[in-house]
Design an enzyme around this catalytic site. Structure first.
Site, PDB file in Angstrom:
ATOM      1  N   HIS A  70       5.927  -1.034   6.051  1.00  0.00           N
ATOM      2  CA  HIS A  70       6.200  -2.589   5.747  1.00  0.00           C
ATOM      3  C   HIS A  70       7.442  -2.784   6.455  1.00  0.00           C
ATOM      4  O   HIS A  70       8.239  -3.765   5.814  1.00  0.00           O
ATOM      5  CB  HIS A  70       6.425  -2.896   4.179  1.00  0.00           C
ATOM      6  N   TYR A 336      11.182   4.995  -1.480  1.00  0.00           N
ATOM      7  CA  TYR A 336      11.901   3.561  -0.991  1.00  0.00           C
ATOM      8  C   TYR A 336      13.245   3.828  -1.055  1.00  0.00           C
ATOM      9  O   TYR A 336      14.020   3.483  -0.094  1.00  0.00           O
ATOM     10  CB  TYR A 336      11.575   2.455  -2.008  1.00  0.00           C
TER      11      TYR A 336
HETATM   12  C1  HEM Z   1       3.083   7.002  -2.395  1.00  0.00           C
HETATM   13  C2  HEM Z   1       2.666   5.705  -2.104  1.00  0.00           C
HETATM   14  C3  HEM Z   1       3.406   4.840  -1.391  1.00  0.00           C
HETATM   15  C4  HEM Z   1       4.603   5.227  -0.606  1.00  0.00           C
HETATM   16  C5  HEM Z   1       4.872   6.740   0.026  1.00  0.00           C
HETATM   17  C6  HEM Z   1       5.226   4.098   0.015  1.00  0.00           C
HETATM   18  C7  HEM Z   1       6.086   3.931   0.808  1.00  0.00           C
HETATM   19  C8  HEM Z   1       6.762   2.805   1.047  1.00  0.00           C
HETATM   20  C9  HEM Z   1       8.106   2.589   1.945  1.00  0.00           C
HETATM   21  C10 HEM Z   1       8.871   3.846   2.631  1.00  0.00           C
HETATM   22  C11 HEM Z   1       8.496   1.358   2.002  1.00  0.00           C
HETATM   23  C12 HEM Z   1       9.760   0.973   2.550  1.00  0.00           C
HETATM   24  C13 HEM Z   1      10.835   0.780   1.502  1.00  0.00           C
HETATM   25  C14 HEM Z   1      12.336   0.220   2.019  1.00  0.00           C
HETATM   26  O1  HEM Z   1      12.922   0.807   3.079  1.00  0.00           O
HETATM   27  O2  HEM Z   1      12.874  -0.876   1.223  1.00  0.00           O
HETATM   28  C15 HEM Z   1       7.414   0.454   1.377  1.00  0.00           C
HETATM   29  C16 HEM Z   1       7.476  -0.770   1.319  1.00  0.00           C
HETATM   30  C17 HEM Z   1       6.442  -1.426   0.513  1.00  0.00           C
HETATM   31  N1  HEM Z   1       5.550  -0.849  -0.308  1.00  0.00           N
HETATM   32 FE1  HEM Z   1       5.104   0.854  -0.378  1.00  0.00          FE
HETATM   33  N2  HEM Z   1       4.623   3.058  -0.629  1.00  0.00           N
HETATM   34  C18 HEM Z   1       3.628   3.457  -1.445  1.00  0.00           C
HETATM   35  C19 HEM Z   1       2.771   2.609  -2.233  1.00  0.00           C
HETATM   36  C20 HEM Z   1       2.731   1.486  -2.184  1.00  0.00           C
HETATM   37  C21 HEM Z   1       2.062   0.629  -3.225  1.00  0.00           C
HETATM   38  C22 HEM Z   1       0.998   1.340  -4.370  1.00  0.00           C
HETATM   39  C23 HEM Z   1       2.091  -0.561  -3.116  1.00  0.00           C
HETATM   40  C24 HEM Z   1       1.497  -1.925  -3.715  1.00  0.00           C
HETATM   41  C25 HEM Z   1       1.093  -1.931  -4.934  1.00  0.00           C
HETATM   42  C26 HEM Z   1       3.189  -0.825  -2.040  1.00  0.00           C
HETATM   43  C27 HEM Z   1       3.571  -2.022  -1.517  1.00  0.00           C
HETATM   44  C28 HEM Z   1       4.704  -2.050  -0.560  1.00  0.00           C
HETATM   45  C29 HEM Z   1       5.396  -3.259  -0.335  1.00  0.00           C
HETATM   46  C30 HEM Z   1       4.866  -4.760  -0.577  1.00  0.00           C
HETATM   47  C31 HEM Z   1       6.384  -2.901   0.461  1.00  0.00           C
HETATM   48  C32 HEM Z   1       7.464  -3.857   1.254  1.00  0.00           C
HETATM   49  C33 HEM Z   1       8.482  -4.219   0.235  1.00  0.00           C
HETATM   50  C34 HEM Z   1       9.763  -4.959   1.009  1.00  0.00           C
HETATM   51  O3  HEM Z   1       9.642  -5.796   1.440  1.00  0.00           O
HETATM   52  O4  HEM Z   1      10.509  -4.060   0.842  1.00  0.00           O
HETATM   53  N3  HEM Z   1       3.349   0.552  -1.674  1.00  0.00           N
HETATM   54  N4  HEM Z   1       6.426   1.603   0.923  1.00  0.00           N
END
Ligand code: HEM
Length: 360
Positions: A70, A336
């Site tokens: 993201h 995260y």
């Molecule tokens: C094992 C599963 C997942 C992994 C490994 C993963 C990994 C990541 C990572 C590395 C980030 C960036 C975090 C940061 O630097 O602040 C991120 C952001 C995000 N993820 Fe995931 N994610 C997963 C599952 C999900 C799920 C299930 C959802 C929604 C239901 C989701 C929604 C989001 C959203 C909306 C962001 C952006 C949040 C922001 O604006 O900081 N992710 N994810």
């Protein structure tokens, strides 16, 4: 500027396209990195976190200073007004009638901070609701009906299998086939996702928690729930063609025309509904309670001190909301944090979406 096809939810989606845009590596490296992560049971260890970060880097390059997933986003702010309807289910202070501030971030899934907006790319909304240190609630949601993976391993395998093969603009078909054979849950989830085409823009999208949680009330009663944000406005301006930031710019213009609002709906599980598998929907007839209104009033370019520097960790929960045993939740929290630590230590460059550059 890259213009990768994205995995997503539009009509063009097919099982192969689920893999595009999240990246992958050749089979040799995939096996190698996977073995490291398996040996460490995936989460809760430094090497598993490093494995995920290495996976994102292998697929997307370093993306210095940006989120490792993201990566492309826009900061927003506003407030949440509770109507008191959740008070029987959760003792969280923010569910008492009244208003609390909100810091948020809209994003596109994928680790390329300068990717061209594509309508089918999953859209994210991260929210920090309430005051930091005083029962703040953080949630990161998607505009999908279900999540493509039900385990950290599945996410990781999909990440690796989705790496674009240079010259083709597509992932390696053999890697796609192997991934889907090993992860039938993703194939089934993609069939559901295909049946829910996205709205025109961020402003008319419904965002969902997908993972289950428990609301806990004053008496200690734990109710399993998922939540969603349902837009009050039923349309969004269409992205202008030829604009690499079309979705974000349309959102900025829509917000200039006045606040945007979403109803927070809490959906209550019935016995037998899956609480630990985000690839599985709950039946449509489950009771949903409208517990308040999110109002977003302003957008800002990602910058020091705004949502750029927030970790929307889904396990930052107020007293009155507790995680389920869904294995994605602890993995997300861990990864995260690792992404946050890495990006905050890296040099910064301007984000793709610049509010001041968006004309009328
Ligand atoms: C094992 C599963 C997942 C992994 C490994 C993963 C990994 C990541 C990572 C590395 C980030 C960036 C975090 C940061 O630097 O602040 C991120 C952001 C995000 N993820 Fe995931 N994610 C997963 C599952 C999900 C799920 C299930 C959802 C929604 C239901 C989701 C929604 C989001 C959203 C909306 C962001 C952006 C949040 C922001 O604006 O900081 N992710 N994810």
């Amino acid at each position: 500027m890259t213009n990768r096809p994205r995995w997503g939810v539009n009509a063009a989606v097919n099982r192969r396209s689920v893999l595009v845009g999240l990246g992958a590596v050749g089979a040799f490296l995939a096996v190698d990195l996977g073995a490291v992560a398996y040996a460490n049971k995936w989460i809760g260890s430094d090497s598993a976190r490093t494995t995920f970060l290495n996976g994102f880097r292998t697929v997307n390059g370093p993306q210095l200073g940006f989120r490792k997933n993201h990566a492309k986003g826009l900061a927003v702010s506003g407030y949440f007004e509770s109507n008191g309807n959740a008070a029987d289910l959760s003792r969280a202070a923010l569910f008492r009638p009244g208003q609390v501030p909100v810091v948020g971030r809209f994003s596109l899934s994928g680790g390329d901070a300068h990717v061209t907006d594509a309508p089918g790319a999953p859209r994210g909304l991260g929210l920090a609701i309430g005051f930091p240190g005083r029962g703040q609630w953080r949630t990161a949601m998607l505009n999908l009906p279900v999540f493509p993976d039900n385990s950290p391993r599945g996410f990781y395998d999909r990440l690796l299998a989705s790496k674009i093969v240079p010259g083709t603009g597509q992932p390696d078909p053999a890697a796609t086939k192997a991934f889907l054979a090993a992860h039938p849950e993703t194939a089934a989830a993609m069939d559901i996702i295909k049946k829910h085409p996205p709205g025109k823009g961020f402003g008319d999208s419904t965002f969902r928690s997908l993972n289950a949680f428990y609301f806990v009330n004053d008496a200690g009663v734990r109710t399993p729930v998922r939540w969603s944000l349902v837009p009050q406005q039923n349309s969004a301006p269409a992205p202008r063609s030829g604009n690499a930031n079309g979705l974000f710019d349309a959102l900025i213009r829509q917000l200039r025309g006045g606040p945007l609002r979403w109803h927070l709906l809490v959906t209550i599980a019935q016995p037998g509904d899956p609480l630990t598998d985000a690839t599985l929907p709950w039946p449509d007839d489950r009771q949903s309670i409208d517990v308040g209104l999110l109002t977003l009033t302003a957008a800002a370019t990602e910058a020091p001190g705004n949502a750029r520097d927030v970790n929307f960790d889904p396990l930052v929960l107020p007293d009155g909301i507790e995680p389920s045993d869904d294995p994605l939740l602890s993995a997300r929290s861990d990864i995260y944090a690792a992404s946050y630590r890495q990006r905050t230590g890296e040099p910064k460059s301007p984000p793709a979406v610049q509010v001041s550059e968006v004309g009328p």
